[in-house]
Design an enzyme around this catalytic site. Structure first.
Site, PDB file in Angstrom:
ATOM      1  CD  GLU B  52     -42.577  12.433  -2.924  1.00 58.95           C
ATOM      2  OE1 GLU B  52     -41.626  11.635  -3.145  1.00 58.95           O
ATOM      3  OE2 GLU B  52     -42.719  13.501  -3.535  1.00 58.95           O
ATOM      4  CG  ASP B  63     -46.119  16.890 -10.297  1.00 58.49           C
ATOM      5  OD1 ASP B  63     -45.127  16.229  -9.922  1.00 58.49           O
ATOM      6  OD2 ASP B  63     -46.951  17.364  -9.527  1.00 58.49           O
TER       7      ASP B  63
END
Ligand SMILES: Cc1ncc(COP(=O)(O)O)c(C=O)c1O
Lengths: 403, 267
Positions: B52, B63
């Site tokens: 990924e 994030d």
């Protein structure tokens, strides 16, 4: 067709919900709760009671003839949101969302803030309702709006300076969204402007549209007719949508949104989103935004923390696209000069954000001529900006430590 | 969800072999473009089954601090969107693991959804993981990925209703990304119990390929997740190892994490 019935998620091709799946349940819950509240007389009654006896609504309008002499003699009328409790229009929206928070049974509220006015309003409502409160604020803004940081802390809120990215409003929103994703079970996000994912743009506008509803009646009562133009500053766009909304179907009333031009809309140091940006996705909605070729958000610049944002609410993008409203940039300096001019001619010190609308109105008056009436949203007062103004105009005596 | 994708077949092969797949995340351009390419190759050589690759973005709301710091640095060092395709192509020439791009939506919109799909396919990429794009808003991407034959991985959260889970399952191809816990990326001491329940609910809605991500950082956690899911996704821990100890450390961590697959098999 009426332009006043838009309920989201889309305004033309703008708006939507571009957020992580983890937030969808919370947004759905909020949408549903708001839909019920909107049609519940008890909700309206509770909000009206607070707006009347706590905020001090309706806010008055003030005609400012000495200021207007500098605007080609046009009539200028200010809508005095600066007189609201906590000092700006932000409280109108916060109280609505705080009541909703209570209705969905959440005990903690979070908010982003730029100028600190939305943070102060949220901290105020949290104190009033007994809610835990955390405010995210870019580190740059905690410095230039230090007074508001102290106000929020005094009110019992925790203020978290955000050090990521440009350390301004956009990064505060990122951090608040991260908090919300993590704590969504007991936390409500009280969003401060008409941007963000649905239902925020429509809901925040609904809580702010009282500004225009009152002002439309007040101007009619004072002058016997509708204004020729309505002017407001545009950061995310909540005070502007608030005053525009009642006039959207009055085709003879021109609507002007004044964006923060910073050092000039033609320079990289600007926050004039609609003027120089292009459509994209940021903070949950498709709207105009300042971005580079790769779609990376470009840092905005404005002397005004509350307008220092590279995005704008989707309803404004729509109004711009159908040419119902016009958006123009106002430089830092033009805003500061207007701030000083209103202070000296009328004894009213505006917020630097609101001063962008005043500066815009000065030009507008010269364009429209002495027969025109211009309604300006004075979205907030300037107390929070005294340090910036003192530095800008060199108002502190040399050598004397006055802080 | 169809099983014709390379991603889905890789996961199926690992599950059939008795364990499940290990998915490793890395941002492109960290610590440098070449460094990220070398690190990705090292991950696969040390037991990562699917890559990924994150595209650094200015406003990464999903994030946590470790990945934010890495992607901010990549941006400061001049990361450009094109580097994503360069990396995919360079990695695909060296290893055969499926390579998914993880990207926030605006960069794809600005590049052009169709153009992005074409270039990703041409570079040898397998598809996209889109953390801030829900199926409801994805019609252009559904069309483009269908046309080009790319995988599309949508997220599913513990808070999602059954109807929304079904929507994610139906829209996804390759796998469904089960968000293990309510929150953003970052290593956690315990992978949430919520993940187990979520994977079960996704199965009920028809999912035949589900990977769990967010919070997984040790071989033991990989093993635990693979008891009930088809794949385990590790991000922040790998990025931290890469930042602290370079490509070699990232490879060592991958090898260590891959032992979680053996543990799962013997469990
Ligand atoms: C006084 C004042 N006016 C305007 C704004 C800009 O926000 P909006 O564009 O949502 O009205 C702010 C934001 O902090 C503010 O404090």
């Amino acid at each position: 067709m009426s332009l006043r019935t838009e309920a989201g998620p889309y305004f033309g091709e703008f708006g939507g919900r571009f957020v992580p799946e983890s937030l969808i349940a919370a947004l759905d819950e909020l949408s549903a709760a708001y839909e019920v509240a909107r049609n519940d007389p008890a909700f309206a009654a509770e909000l009206t009671e607070l707006l009347t006896n706590y905020v001090g609504r309706p806010s008055v309008i003030t005609e400012v003839p000495r200021f207007a002499e500098h605007a080609g003699g046009a009539r200028i009328i200010l809508k005095r949101e600066d007189l609201n409790h906590t000092g700006s229009h932000k409280v109108n929206n916060v109280l609505g969302q705080a009541i909703l928070t209570k209705r969905i049974g959440k005990t903690r509220v979070i908010a982003e803030t730029g100028a600190g006015q939305h943070g102060v309003a949220t901290a105020t409502a949290a104190a009033l309702f007994g809610l835990e409160c955390v405010i995210y604020m870019g580190e740059v803004d905690t410095e230039r709006q230090a007074l508001n940081v102290a106000r929020m802390r005094l009110l019992g809120a925790e203020v978290i300076p955000v050090t990521a990215g440009s350390r301004t409003l956009k990064d505060a929103i990122n951090e608040a969204l991260r908090d919300w994703v993590t704590n969504v079970e007991h936390t409500n996000y009280i969003f401060g402007t008409v941007a963000g994912p649905h239902p925020f743009p429509a809901m925040v506008r609904d809580f702010q549209k009282i500004i225009g509803e009152e002002a439309r009646e007040q101007v009619l009562a004072l002058t016997g007719r509708l204004p020729d133009a309505v002017a407001a500053c545009v950061g995310g766009g909540s005070n502007a949508m608030g005053i525009f909304h009642a006039f959207l179907d009055d085709q003879d009333v021109a609507l002007y949104g004044f964006e923060a031009g910073g050092e000039g809309a033609g320079t990289p140091r600007t926050a004039a989103t609609i003027t120089v940006g292009r459509p994209g996705v940021l903070h949950g909605a498709r709207s105009y935004l300042l971005q580079d070729e790769d779609g990376q958000t470009v840092e905005s610049h404005s002397i005004s923390a509350g307008l220092d944002y590279p995005g704008v609410g989707p309803e404004h993008s729509w109004l711009a696209s159908i040419h119902r409203a016009q958006y123009r940039p106002v430089t830092d300096d033009a805003a500061m000069q207007a701030l000083r001019l209103l202070s000296r001619t009328e004894g009213i010190i505006p917020a630097i954000e609101s001063a962008h609308a005043l500066a815009g109105a000065l030009d507008l008056g010269r364009e429209l001529g002495p027969d025109a009436t211009i309604l300006v949203n004075l979205s907030g007062r300037g107390d929070k900006d005294m340090e910036t103004a003192a530095r800008y105009f060199d108002l502190i005596d040399e050598g004397a430590r006055q802080s | 969800m169809t099983a014709t994708s390379a991603t889905a077949s890789t996961i199926r092969a690992r599950v059939d072999a008795g364990s499940g797949a290990l998915v490793g995340y890395l941002p492109v351009g960290f610590p440098s473009l070449g460094g990220s390419i070398d690190a990705a190759v090292a991950l696969v050589e040390n037991g990562v089954d699917i890559l990924e690759l994150g595209l650094p973005y200015s406003d990464p709301v999903m994030d946590g601090p470790v990945i934010q710091a890495a992607t901010q640095r990549a941006l400061a060092d001049g990361f450009r969107l094109r580097d994503g395709f360069t990396a995919v192509q360079a990695i695909a020439q060296q290893v055969s693991a499926p390579i998914l791009i993880m990207t926030y939506w605006n960069p794809v919109v600005q590049f052009g959804v169709d153009r992005f799909a074409d270039e990703l396919a041409a570079a040898g990429g397998a598809g996209l993981i889109t953390p801030d794009l829900i199926p409801d808003e994805a019609s252009t991407w559904l069309d483009a990925s269908e046309r080009v034959g790319l995988d599309r991985v949508f997220l599913a959260a513990p808070s999602s209703t059954d109807a929304r889970l079904r929507r994610s399952v139906e829209a996804s191809r390759g796998f469904v990304y089960a968000v293990s816990t309510m929150g953003i990326t970052g290593a956690r001491a315990d992978v949430d119990q919520a993940a187990r329940g979520l994977v079960g609910r996704l199965r009920e809605q028809g999912a035949d390929s589900t990977c769990v991500g967010i919070g997984i950082s040790t071989a033991a956690q990989v093993a635990e997740v693979l008891e009930y899911a088809d794949g385990a996704i590790v991000g922040s821990a790998i990025v931290k190892a890469l930042g602290d100890g370079g490509v070699e450390a990232a490879g060592e961590l991958a090898a260590e994490l891959a032992t979680g697959k053996q543990l799962a098999r013997s469990a």
